[in-house]
Design a protein around this motif. Sequence first.
Motif, short mmCIF file in Angstrom:
data_model
loop_
_atom_site.label_atom_id
_atom_site.label_comp_id
_atom_site.label_asym_id
_atom_site.label_seq_id
_atom_site.Cartn_x
_atom_site.Cartn_y
_atom_site.Cartn_z
N ARG A 120 0.80 -1.23 0.00
CA ARG A 120 0.00 0.00 0.00
C ARG A 120 0.83 1.28 0.00
N ASP A 122 2.66 2.69 -2.26
CA ASP A 122 2.63 3.50 -3.48
C ASP A 122 1.55 4.56 -3.45
N TRP A 123 0.35 4.20 -2.99
CA TRP A 123 -0.74 5.18 -2.99
C TRP A 123 -0.74 6.02 -1.71
N ASN A 126 1.59 9.01 -2.15
CA ASN A 126 1.22 9.85 -3.29
C ASN A 126 0.69 11.20 -2.80
#
Length: 248
Positions: A120, A122-123, A126
Amino acid sequence: MLKTHNTQFPFKLPMSWVLKLLKFSYFFMAIVLLSCGDVKKEVTNEDLNTTEQSEETSATIAATKNILFFGDSITAGYGLDDSDDAFPGVIQQKIDSLDLKYTVINSGVSGETTAGGRSRIDWVINQEVAIFVLELGANDGLRGVPLSETKSNLQAIIDVVRAQSPDTQIILAGMELPPNMGQEYTSGFRQLYADLAEKNNLAFIPFILKDIGGVAALNQADGIHPTIEGHKIVANTLWETLRPLLNR
């Protein structure tokens, strides 16, 4: 003798219609006059103050930096009635008391493993993050996950943060395991955090539950998760490492 011609309408309009036409003509002339003239709006002090306040609010939001806590149930505040009592919330209180422009984001998930965090990150990353606090691995250790796997997952999380947000400062929070997991495993588990911190040049807290682990009065009934008082101690431990990084 000249004769005059009488010009008459082919039909006779009722008087009510005539009055309506006259009213419409006056209305149309008023519209034309207004559209031809210069219509100016007076700018009041109230309008200026509202604009200034909006600009100040936007500037404040833009100036605020984020501190992202990425962890498991310790970070999430498992067992507490109010998640703000968890150590990230206590850190926010310390920041606010000093009028520092930082906002704490609690991204703790109860039961999270390093594999779950890796999936999780990566998001979650962001967004703009000034400081990233990585607190994961305890659930790996309690499940006996191979040390190489835990270390690989933590390194992958660090790599993603560095790739997506190169200016983000990372704090690695280490963990220790109870002795019943075996001396070799517990020693290797403790060491993997130190190795990662050295390899990646990270700010490092060897044991996030320092002065809490094994102290019954500072832990909930499960003996693992801190009480409200325990979280205050965690916040103080973290603050020693975090405070020098603020406004760097």
